[in-house]
Design a protein around this motif. Structure first.
Motif, short mmCIF file in Angstrom:
data_model
loop_
_atom_site.label_atom_id
_atom_site.label_comp_id
_atom_site.label_asym_id
_atom_site.label_seq_id
_atom_site.Cartn_x
_atom_site.Cartn_y
_atom_site.Cartn_z
N GLY A 60 -0.89 -34.80 -27.91
CA GLY A 60 0.31 -35.17 -29.22
C GLY A 60 -0.07 -36.34 -29.96
O GLY A 60 0.11 -36.28 -31.07
N ALA A 67 1.87 -30.19 -29.57
CA ALA A 67 1.22 -31.51 -30.12
C ALA A 67 1.20 -31.56 -31.59
O ALA A 67 1.43 -32.72 -32.30
N ALA A 68 1.08 -30.27 -32.35
CA ALA A 68 1.22 -30.27 -33.76
C ALA A 68 2.84 -30.33 -34.26
O ALA A 68 2.86 -30.49 -35.34
N ILE A 91 -3.45 -34.89 -32.15
CA ILE A 91 -3.28 -34.07 -33.09
C ILE A 91 -2.12 -34.47 -34.10
O ILE A 91 -0.95 -34.68 -33.40
N PRO A 92 -2.28 -34.40 -35.30
CA PRO A 92 -1.15 -34.84 -36.17
C PRO A 92 0.10 -34.01 -36.06
O PRO A 92 0.00 -32.93 -35.81
N PRO A 93 0.95 -34.47 -36.31
CA PRO A 93 1.56 -36.05 -36.35
C PRO A 93 1.34 -36.98 -35.50
O PRO A 93 1.50 -36.30 -34.20
N SER A 94 1.35 -38.22 -35.63
CA SER A 94 1.04 -38.93 -34.42
C SER A 94 1.64 -40.55 -34.52
O SER A 94 1.08 -40.96 -35.69
N THR A 140 5.05 -32.44 -32.55
CA THR A 140 5.56 -33.97 -31.93
C THR A 140 4.50 -34.83 -32.36
O THR A 140 3.19 -34.92 -32.14
N GLY A 141 4.80 -36.29 -32.32
CA GLY A 141 4.17 -37.45 -32.47
C GLY A 141 4.32 -38.20 -31.50
O GLY A 141 3.16 -39.34 -31.66
NA NA Z 1 0.95 -34.68 -32.58
#
Ligand code: NA
Ligand code: NA
Lengths: 322, 183, 455
Positions: C160, C118-119, C163-166, C121-122
């Motif tokens: 994902g 998640a950290a 959690i940034p980016p998003s 991929t957006g």
């Molecule tokens: Na993300």
């Protein structure tokens, strides 16, 4: 009669978006419910880039619009809404209403694009932009990466600035982290609202690239022609009144946020040194000449404005206290 | 039936090539973004046109593989209660929905999309500010082209469904298994 | 006739739901229902032919000419490259070995993996597809129950977007003219909190119902030696990806959108270093990426057509009237808005929901004052995070949930949609619980921004 109106600014933005909802309410009242502009938030029907096209086909009946966004199709459009080193509101209104501006625009667009344009709001000068570092000399500008929009981007290009094209959220983040050095957005009221001071501290004036701006209602010509004389008069009059009101409002609401940003957010206000401002202006003269060479309508409009401003300057000189 | 399968195969080939183009553009897009990011930080390369090129490439990648994905049955189905329907009924249903509704829908998009791109061409539409990429009609054409590719994919699927129903001896697999780069 | 016009939006809506359950591809159903109701609207004079021309215009303006969405194909490509070069698989296998003694260890490994991905991929597509392909077969083979396995994968993959980016947060910030950095930071703790809640839930469930999560055989001594070294290597590669993506943003190299391309580049580069990039891998990676991209954007393109015709037959008036007609106090309004987001989440994708609702909500939130509960200047940020957490459920709620679609798309016939629907229920309930906690404790979102960004 319901007329769909695609706004390109949200209702939550005073001066930019809210006037769309205000004028629709005013027209509703004046026509005793006869005409209701059904104002839609940005992107609800079509995105800003496609508004001109959609109103011209009649798929969207009308829009709360800045005709500068039609520049991709009508290169002269910025000259009718805002352009670098343009006039103040008095002079601009004089040219639009009585100096041939409105007629010229109608001639250029009404039959070709089937769109009726009514100026319906005005904006105060924008700030020149937010910079991460202070700019003291022309050399300081070279290689700076700046998010810039419209004709001003071409001017900045001549100054050795690398103009960037990014969305709003990306711009703020990129400015914050230093991926870009600078960005122009709005006037103090707006910049304070979106918290530009979080991303850069040096705030430059005057906004040479965008002095007075007009916002407009554009209506598909068939829709417009279907209205009665009275209804058309009401819409035009409501817009004329709103031009005056927004001019007053815009002037009145800048001081407080500007003072607040300086006092609370550590914003440093700068005025461009004469040397840099002069350089911008001569760069703009070059750009205007290039655009004139590339587009006949741009050329004739530019000449019309120049002639008008020359004559006007004499009146301005003797008529007004200096 | 043999002829219609040949047509289906030709249409599938067209969809495959469009998808291959999009696949290659994935790398081009990575390259353009890296060039823009690195160049801006270290070499003062201009960004305006590159940043516009990024969403142009994205646009083609996003819409060029609809037809390809359909011939491979890659679009998602909600089969919660569909188990109660017989396979033959499901195939007939898909055939008629695609032929009567979906293909006409994309014919509309192709037609209006063509007019949309044609207007951009006739009006010489370029970028705002004159600094971005000119010739908007090129990227606007992605809409009608994508619609035509989708029609191609839908027609191929419809023909193969028909073959599955009428000539199970010729066709056991309605949807293709073959990957993008396999022959 | 009058009554038909009045009920048209409702009928259109129900037709979509009925259509979705015929097991035809989702975008095919969207296109079919859209055309039927466009014809009805034309016949009833609710719209004219020229309005149909807006469908291509909306596809162009919303899907193609959209600088924010550039990140979607890039993140998907990055995710698939991580999968095909087995960078992701290494991580999962190691996590699984480390957690072998913990009840539900495999499921926990999936959630941890989802949090790490998640950290980097957006967009959820990338991580859901990756986790489905790698973890779902493993879990099924290990004897995990299908609903538990699918629920874990879908909800871990959906982290994902919080959690940034998003991409979703960028989109919302753009729409509301918010400070993106602040939105990103504010979403961080709620995202981790949600992941922690999933972990606690999974451990508890595994202890209470051990049959659903059989314990695998213990590690041999052979496997145990060198496990920590292996862990270090397999964690370091995804970590480099996170640094590439988040680091390029924070370090002032790239805008959040451009960071997706940096991530894709980094994934290719790492694959090359590990010697796992071959023509075959590249071929499979592009193929699989394109199928996922087509799955996503075919739905976007047809959904934008659907929602336009839905508006034309009066559907948006219905929603707007509902929002405006209720004369409620601030707190009741807040809950009302949350309920609307949640309910629309069953049937629409997040882009349509944000486009329909946020412009209506923005002026309401502007006027809202919750006194001491939350400072006025933070209110709109807090509200945005609430909407984001709420929208996260929309990815998971049947029938129209993107995470479920991606999962089914990637899993093929391995699981049935029925199991997926059943498995997701407890996770959606957990998300709703987290939403309530966030409403109750705004600090969970606003504490970190105040520490990191000051005022
Ligand atoms: Na993300
Ligand atoms: Na949903």
């Amino acid at each position: 009669k319901d007329i769909e109106m695609q706004s390109i600014f949200p209702q939550s933005l005073p001066l930019l978006g809210k006037p769309a909802w205000d004028v629709s309410e005013r027209v509703d009242t004046l026509t005793a419910g006869g005409i209701k502009f059904d104002v839609k938030a940005p992107g609800e029907i079509v995105s800003t880039g496609e508004v001109w096209d959609s109103v011209s086909t009649g798929a969207v009946e009308s829009s709360w619009y800045s005709i500068g966004f039609a520049e991709g199709v009508v290169p002269a459009a910025p000259l009718f809404t805002t352009f670098p080193f343009g006039p103040d509101i008095k002079e601009y209104a004089a040219w639009w209403y009585y100096g041939g501006g409105q007629d010229k625009w109608s001639e250029m667009t009404e039959s070709q694009y089937n769109i009726k344009t009514i100026h319906c709001s005005t904006l105060v000068p924008e700030a020149s932009g937010w910079f991460r570092d202070e700019i003291k000399t022309l050399d300081d500008l070279k290689g700076k990466k700046m998010r810039f929009f419209g004709l001003g981007a071409s001017v900045m290009g001549k100054m050795g600035v690398e103009a960037q094209s990014m969305g709003l959220a990306d711009t703020m983040s990129a400015l914050n982290t230093g991926a870009i050095d600078s960005a122009e957005l709005g006037f103090p009221f707006l910049d304070n609202m979106v918290g530009m001071y979080d991303h850069a501290k040096h705030y430059y004036f005057p906004g040479w690239h965008q002095q007075t701006s007009f916002l407009s209602v554009i209506i598909n010509l068939d829709t417009w022609n279907d209205l009665s004389d009275q209804e058309r008069a009401i819409i035009e009059t409501a817009c004329e009144a709103q031009v005056l009101k927004t001019m007053a409002e815009g002037e009145a609401v800048q001081l407080e946020p500007l003072a607040k940003m300086q006092a609370e957010n550590g914003v440093i206000v700068h005025e461009w040194p004469a040397e840099i401002l002069d350089a911008y202006e001569s760069a703009w003269t070059e750009v205007a000449a290039e655009k004139s060479a590339a587009d006949a309508d741009f050329k004739s409009t530019w000449e019309s404005i120049q002639t008008f401003r020359k004559d006007y300057s004499e009146w301005k000189n003797i008529g007004y206290l200096k | 039936m043999h002829t219609s399968l040949k047509i289906a195969s030709a249409l599938t080939t067209i969809c495959d090539w469009a998808a291959r183009l999009a696949a290659v553009l994935l790398f081009v897009l990575v390259g353009v973004i890296m060039y823009d990011v690195v160049g801006r930080k270290f070499f003062s390369t201009g960004s305006f046109k590159l940043q516009e090129l990024e969403w142009h490439l994205h646009g083609v990648i996003a819409v060029f593989a609809f037809g390809y994905a359909y011939t491979r049955d890659a679009h998602v189905r909600i089969d919660v209660i569909a188990g109660k329907m017989t396979p033959r009924f499901r195939l007939w249903l898909e055939f008629w929905v695609v032929v009567l509704l979906v293909i006409p829908f994309f014919l509309f998009i192709a037609w209006y999309g063509y007019e949309f791109a044609a207007r951009a061409f006739e009006r010489g539409e370029g970028a705002n500010g004159g600094r971005g990429l000119p010739h908007r009609w090129i990227i606007k054409s992605a809409v009608p082209i994508s619609a035509i590719l989708t029609i191609a994919g839908c027609t191929a699927v419809a023909l193969r469904i028909l073959a599955t129903l009428k000539r199970p001896d010729l066709m056991t697999q309605t949807f293709l298994e073959r990957g993008l780069w396999k022959r | 006739m009058e009554t038909l016009t009045e009920f048209l939006p409702a009928i259109m809506f129900l037709s979509l739901i009925a259509g979705l359950f015929t097991a035809l591809p989702v975008p095919i159903v969207l296109a079919a229902v859209t055309l039927i109701f466009a014809i009805i609207a034309l016949a009833l004079g609710e719209m004219r032919f020229v309005h149909l021309s807006l469908v291509p215009t909306r596809i162009y303006g919303g899907v193609i000419d959209n600088a924010v969405l550039v990140a979607a194909p890039m993140f998907i490509f990055m995710g698939v490259v991580m999968e095909k070069t087995r960078i992701a698989e290494d991580l999962l296998l190691t996590l699984q070995k480390l957690l072998v003694r913990v009840p539900g260890g495999l499921a926990l490994a999936v959630v941890l993996m989802g949090t790490i991905l998640a950290a980097a991929t957006g967009i959820i597509g990338a991580s859901v597809v990756m986790l489905t392909v790698m973890a779902l077969p493993t879990m099924m083979r290990a004897g995990y129950s299908a609903p538990l396995a699918t629920g874990t994968v879908a909800s871990a993959g959906t982290l994902g977007i919080l959690i940034p980016p998003s991409v979703m947060l960028v989109f919302m910030s753009d729409l509301l003219s918010l400070n993106l950095a602040k939105v990103f930071v504010a979403a961080f703790l709620p995202g981790l909190f949600l992941a922690a809640i999933y972990l606690i839930y999974l451990v508890t469930r595994s202890i209470l119902r051990p049959s659903e999560t059989p314990v695998p055989r213990a590690l041999t001594t052979d496997e145990r030696t060198g496990l920590w070294r292996e862990a270090l290597v397999s964690v370091s590669f995804p970590l480099i990806l996170i640094i590439a993506v988040l680091g390029s943003i924070i370090g002032g190299f790239a805008s959040p959108t451009e960071a997706s391309g940096v991530g894709a580049f980094a994934a290719l580069f790492l694959g090359l270093i590990r010697g796992r990039i071959t023509w075959n891998v590249l071929g499979e990676a592009t193929d699989s990426s394109l199928r996922t991209i087509a799955l996503l954007f075919f739905i976007f393109a047809t959904a934008t057509a659907f929602s336009y015709i839905f508006r034309k037959v009066g559907g948006d008036d219905l929603i707007v009237e509902l929002a405006r007609s209720l004369n409620l106090g601030d707190w009741a309004l807040l809950f009302m808005m949350m309920i609307m987001v949640f309910v629309l989440g069953f049937f629409f994708d997040w882009i349509e929901i944000t486009l329909i609702l946020l412009p209506i909500f923005a002026p309401i939130v502007d006027l809202m004052d919750l006194g001491d509960h939350i400072a006025k200047k933070d209110l709109v940020y807090w509200f945005t995070i609430l909407v984001a957490v709420n929208l996260q459920t929309s990815f998971l709620t049947p029938p129209f949930g993107f995470a479920l679609f991606y999962m089914k798309g990637a899993a093929g016939n391995l699981v049935e949609m029925r199991d997926i629907y059943r498995g997701i229920i407890p996770f959606v309930l957990l998300q709703v619980a987290v939403l309530f906690i966030l409403i109750w404790q705004p600090e969970l979102a606003m504490w970190l921004p105040s520490k990191v960004l000051g005022n």
